[in-house]
Every structure is written in structure tokens, then in C-alpha cells.
Design an enzyme around this catalytic site. Sequence first.
Site, short mmCIF file in Angstrom:
data_model
loop_
_atom_site.label_atom_id
_atom_site.label_comp_id
_atom_site.label_asym_id
_atom_site.label_seq_id
_atom_site.Cartn_x
_atom_site.Cartn_y
_atom_site.Cartn_z
CG HIS A 110 -1.87 1.16 1.22
ND1 HIS A 110 -2.80 1.36 0.21
CD2 HIS A 110 -2.03 2.19 2.08
CE1 HIS A 110 -3.48 2.47 0.46
NE2 HIS A 110 -3.03 3.00 1.58
CG ASP A 151 -4.98 -0.42 1.76
OD1 ASP A 151 -4.56 -1.39 1.12
OD2 ASP A 151 -5.68 0.46 1.25
C1 GRF Z 1 0.62 0.69 -6.40
O1 GRF Z 1 0.82 2.03 -6.04
C2 GRF Z 1 0.18 -0.13 -5.22
O2 GRF Z 1 0.78 0.24 -4.04
C3 GRF Z 1 -1.29 0.21 -5.20
O3 GRF Z 1 -1.67 0.18 -6.56
C4 GRF Z 1 -0.56 0.57 -7.35
C5 GRF Z 1 -0.34 -0.50 -8.39
O4 GRF Z 1 0.65 -0.14 -9.31
N1 GRF Z 1 -2.01 -0.72 -4.35
P1 GRF Z 1 1.19 -1.22 -10.35
O5 GRF Z 1 -0.01 -1.87 -11.01
O6 GRF Z 1 2.02 -2.21 -9.60
O7 GRF Z 1 2.02 -0.45 -11.34
#
Ligand code: GRF
Length: 203
Positions: A110, A151
Site C-alpha cells: 500500500h 490496507d
Molecule cells: C501501487 O501504487 C500499489 O501500491 C497500489 O496500486 C498501485 C499499483 O501499481 N495498491 P502497479 O499496477 O504495480 O504499477
Amino acid sequence: MAKEVRLIVLISGNGSNLQALLSACDTGQISANILGVLSNRSEAYGLRRAEKYNIPTIVFHRLTNRADYDEDLGNLVATFKPDWIILAGWMHILSMKFLEKFPNKVVNLHPALPGQFPGTKAIERAYTAYQQGQIEQTGIMVHLVPDEGVDDGPVLATQTVPILPDDSVASLAERMHQTEHALLVETIRKLVVGEIDVKALSN
Ligand code: GRF
């Protein structure tokens, strides 16, 4: 021979964190195999990333109520006999129908520190809070998912991320994503080699 550590990664979008895991498993930085990548969205770009590594991908759309979906999803994931299930940008809150099948095995990433900005748009909300003088920094956390708390759960790792006076949301988001890629890989590496005592954390 050491036991093969089995990872399943759940995604919903771009998959840049999945990419970090794919690379780390490929180079041996993480001593584990990603056995499958599962998405609840067929357009998730992360699926294409997994295909480039010849890793099986599954699109599992929600067509039923949440409880049935989570139960079916859990049964599907269980067929891979995973050691760890990593939620890397997975945009669906898993209920106990899923989680009860995998105690101490579900890990979430998160883009905020524990207790701050749970839910969506955490980076944007941190940026606004900074503009309003409420916070001076934000961060990333990796945590276990014991229940339906959003989260929230036993913390495996955190990393603070500074917010700079001339940051835009985009520049902050870029710094956050770089930080989460590194923190996720390092945390999964530690989990895989047993450097984090998960049972002690969850008691
Ligand atoms: C990340 O910022 C993660 O922490 C959040 O969603 C985003 C996903 O990014 N839960 P990606 O798909 O890994 O590029």
C-alpha cells in the site's frame, strides 16, 4: 535441493510492482517462482508483463456476489499451492471466504504508512495533506492481510518517502512507485528466506 517457494501475484492494472517481482525472481534476487498471475481485469497491462516471462495468466472476472467470487477465487488460487499470495495493485477487497484459506500467506502493498490514507488514491491524498500542512512525509508499507480491514494488518516493512516543496502529484507518485518496487522486492526476498518471522508478527 531446497524447496521451491511458490508465489501467486494478484493484479488489476499496470503491474509495475509485478514487473519488479518478475525481474527479481528471474535474476535470482528472490529465490522463488511466480507460478501464476491473476487479474480481475482483462485489460490489466501486468498480464502482458507476465506473458513475456512465460508465466501463466488468468483473468477472473467477478460475475457473482462477493462471497461466491471470493470462494471461487480462493479455490482457484489454492490449486497452485502457493506459499505466498502477493496483492500488487489488486483492486478488490478480499473477504474471509478467500482469506480463511490462506492464513499468514496474503501480502499487500500500500502506498502509505500504517494507519494513513487507507483505500484508493492514497498518493493524491497524501499530496493534498502535505499542501495543507498536515504531513511532512508519506511512505510505503507491506503488510499481511489477516482479515477484511482495508490496507491494515501486521506490518512486514515500511519505508518513508519525502514530499518535496516543488513536487507535483506526478513527481511524488514517481518517487513512491520507485520506492514501492524496491520495498516489495526486499520484503518478499526476506519472507522467502525466512528472515521475517510471520507467525510472531501475527500473534
Ligand atoms: C501501487 O501504487 C500499489 O501500491 C497500489 O496500486 C498501485 C499499483 O501499481 N495498491 P502497479 O499496477 O504495480 O504499477
